[in-house]
Design a protein around this motif. Structure first.
Motif, short mmCIF file in Angstrom:
data_model
loop_
_atom_site.label_atom_id
_atom_site.label_comp_id
_atom_site.label_asym_id
_atom_site.label_seq_id
_atom_site.Cartn_x
_atom_site.Cartn_y
_atom_site.Cartn_z
N ILE A 178 76.61 1.38 -35.42
CA ILE A 178 76.84 -0.04 -35.15
C ILE A 178 75.82 -0.50 -34.13
O ILE A 178 75.71 0.04 -33.04
CB ILE A 178 78.28 -0.28 -34.66
N SER A 179 75.04 -1.52 -34.50
CA SER A 179 73.91 -1.95 -33.69
C SER A 179 74.30 -3.04 -32.70
O SER A 179 75.10 -3.93 -33.01
CB SER A 179 72.80 -2.48 -34.60
N SER A 180 73.71 -2.96 -31.51
CA SER A 180 73.86 -4.02 -30.52
C SER A 180 72.59 -4.86 -30.41
O SER A 180 72.48 -5.73 -29.55
CB SER A 180 74.20 -3.42 -29.15
N ARG A 181 71.63 -4.61 -31.28
CA ARG A 181 70.34 -5.30 -31.25
C ARG A 181 70.52 -6.79 -31.49
O ARG A 181 71.24 -7.22 -32.39
CB ARG A 181 69.42 -4.71 -32.31
N MET A 182 69.83 -7.61 -30.68
CA MET A 182 69.86 -9.07 -30.83
C MET A 182 68.42 -9.57 -31.01
O MET A 182 67.47 -8.83 -30.86
CB MET A 182 70.50 -9.70 -29.60
N GLY A 183 68.29 -10.85 -31.34
CA GLY A 183 66.99 -11.47 -31.46
C GLY A 183 66.50 -11.66 -32.88
O GLY A 183 65.42 -12.22 -33.10
N GLN A 184 67.30 -11.22 -33.86
CA GLN A 184 66.84 -11.29 -35.24
C GLN A 184 66.65 -12.72 -35.73
O GLN A 184 65.65 -13.02 -36.41
CB GLN A 184 67.83 -10.57 -36.16
N PHE A 185 67.58 -13.61 -35.39
CA PHE A 185 67.45 -14.97 -35.91
C PHE A 185 66.20 -15.66 -35.34
O PHE A 185 65.42 -16.28 -36.09
CB PHE A 185 68.68 -15.82 -35.59
N ALA A 186 65.99 -15.56 -34.03
CA ALA A 186 64.83 -16.20 -33.42
C ALA A 186 63.54 -15.67 -34.03
O ALA A 186 62.59 -16.43 -34.28
CB ALA A 186 64.85 -15.98 -31.91
N TYR A 187 63.50 -14.37 -34.30
CA TYR A 187 62.31 -13.75 -34.89
C TYR A 187 62.04 -14.30 -36.29
O TYR A 187 60.94 -14.79 -36.58
CB TYR A 187 62.50 -12.25 -34.93
N PHE A 188 63.02 -14.23 -37.16
CA PHE A 188 62.80 -14.67 -38.54
C PHE A 188 62.63 -16.18 -38.64
O PHE A 188 61.88 -16.68 -39.48
CB PHE A 188 63.93 -14.20 -39.43
N ASP A 189 63.30 -16.92 -37.77
CA ASP A 189 63.13 -18.37 -37.77
C ASP A 189 61.68 -18.74 -37.47
O ASP A 189 61.10 -19.62 -38.13
CB ASP A 189 64.08 -19.00 -36.75
N ARG A 190 61.07 -18.08 -36.50
CA ARG A 190 59.67 -18.35 -36.17
C ARG A 190 58.73 -17.87 -37.27
O ARG A 190 57.79 -18.57 -37.66
CB ARG A 190 59.30 -17.68 -34.84
N GLN A 191 58.97 -16.66 -37.78
CA GLN A 191 58.07 -16.13 -38.79
C GLN A 191 58.13 -16.92 -40.10
O GLN A 191 57.14 -16.98 -40.84
CB GLN A 191 58.40 -14.65 -39.06
N LEU A 192 59.24 -17.54 -40.39
CA LEU A 192 59.39 -18.34 -41.60
C LEU A 192 59.07 -19.82 -41.37
O LEU A 192 59.24 -20.63 -42.28
CB LEU A 192 60.81 -18.19 -42.16
N GLY A 193 58.61 -20.15 -40.17
CA GLY A 193 58.19 -21.53 -39.90
C GLY A 193 59.32 -22.49 -39.62
O GLY A 193 59.21 -23.67 -39.94
N HIS A 194 60.40 -22.01 -39.02
CA HIS A 194 61.55 -22.84 -38.65
C HIS A 194 62.09 -23.63 -39.85
O HIS A 194 62.11 -24.86 -39.85
CB HIS A 194 61.18 -23.80 -37.51
N PRO A 195 62.54 -22.93 -40.87
CA PRO A 195 63.08 -23.62 -42.05
C PRO A 195 64.46 -24.22 -41.76
O PRO A 195 65.08 -23.93 -40.73
CB PRO A 195 63.19 -22.51 -43.08
N ASP A 196 64.94 -25.02 -42.69
CA ASP A 196 66.30 -25.55 -42.62
C ASP A 196 67.23 -24.52 -43.24
O ASP A 196 67.24 -24.32 -44.46
CB ASP A 196 66.37 -26.88 -43.37
N TRP A 197 68.02 -23.85 -42.41
CA TRP A 197 68.91 -22.79 -42.88
C TRP A 197 70.24 -23.34 -43.39
O TRP A 197 70.97 -22.64 -44.11
CB TRP A 197 69.19 -21.80 -41.76
#
Length: 259
Positions: free
Chosen positions: A6-25
């Motif tokens: 079970i992972s406690s890692r955070m930051g995934q949304f901010a990372y993918f949001d930037r890499q995908l150009g801040h799309p409308d999710w």
């Protein structure tokens, strides 16, 4: 003691949001391949709708816990063999078809499977995209060294990704020859690199390093940006964004059709 992964890692949304150009999710169907307990949903800026979010993972415990934490989201156990995370799973089991998705993301998935599996997973996942859908997968360049002030304090700032990961393993095996492994790597033109358990460094991209007589402790792979681009010429390889040390491969359905 049973390992639950079970992972406690955070930051995934901010990372993918930037890499995908801040799309409308909003309103979009999102597949989080290897999404664990759905930590991507915990970002205060995350606009992924829980009912339209699916996580597929080889950790049964993370799927159970994800359902508990996010009862409106969708979590699916994927009982496929993985050297480190699901050694009792079924080798080669296809990814379950859950319909079409606008976005497919994979955080650190390519870093825990062989080159052959990476190609297989990508082919299957891209088939699940809508006509205008996009997929994004993080991966680790062994040679990337973050500039000062970039990396988190516990991620060996000033050291390459390969050195960072090897030193982290040495914390559990103090006699590990990190210097010797790094010296071997420096003498090779790196493409796809695999570290198995605590002492095996595999520099041949076509060797997965897995055999039946090895203990299933640790498995991590690295890929240079140039080699990832060679493997996926239809995709775009993007540089890391701070504070993450991961490059990103982005592929959209349109570019895949144009091959």
């Amino acid at each position: 003691m049973t390992t639950t992964w079970i992972s406690s890692r955070m930051g995934q949304f901010a990372y993918f949001d930037r890499q995908l150009g801040h799309p409308d999710w909003a309103g979009k169907r999102v597949l989080d391949f290897g999404g664990n307990v759905g930590n991507i949903l915990l970002d205060p800026n995350c606009t992924i709708e829980h009912e339209k979010y699916w996580s597929i993972d080889v950790s049964r415990d993370s799927v159970t816990e994800g359902k508990r934490r996010h009862p409106r989201a969708n979590f699916v156990f994927y009982d496929r063999y993985n050297f480190e995370y699901n050694s009792t799973g079924t080798p080669g089991l296809p990814i379950p078809d859950l319909g079409k998705f606008d976005f497919i993301v994979g955080w650190s998935i390519f870093t825990h499977v062989s080159k052959v599996e990476t190609l297989e997973f990508a082919e299957q996942l891209l088939g699940f995209l809508t006509d205008d859908g996009k997929a994004a997968f993080s991966f680790i360049d062994p040679t990337f060294t973050p500039p000062p002030g970039w990396a988190r304090e516990n991620e060996s700032p000033g050291r390459s990704n390969l050195q960072w990961r090897l030193e982290a393993r040495r914390a559990t095996k103090p006699d590990m020859d990190v210097a010797g492994l790094l010296a071997r790597a420096e003498q090779t033109e790196l493409t796809w690199t695999t570290v198995v358990n605590d002492d095996e460094l595999i520099l041949d991209p076509d060797e997965d390093g897995v055999s039946a007589d090895k203990p299933n402790r640790f498995y991590i792979t690295f890929c240079t940006p140039a080699y990832m681009q060679k493997l996926f010429p239809q995709g775009k390889v993007l540089d890391p964004v701070p504070p993450e040390r991961f490059h990103c491969l982005v592929i959209d359905k349109a570019s895949r059709r144009a091959r």
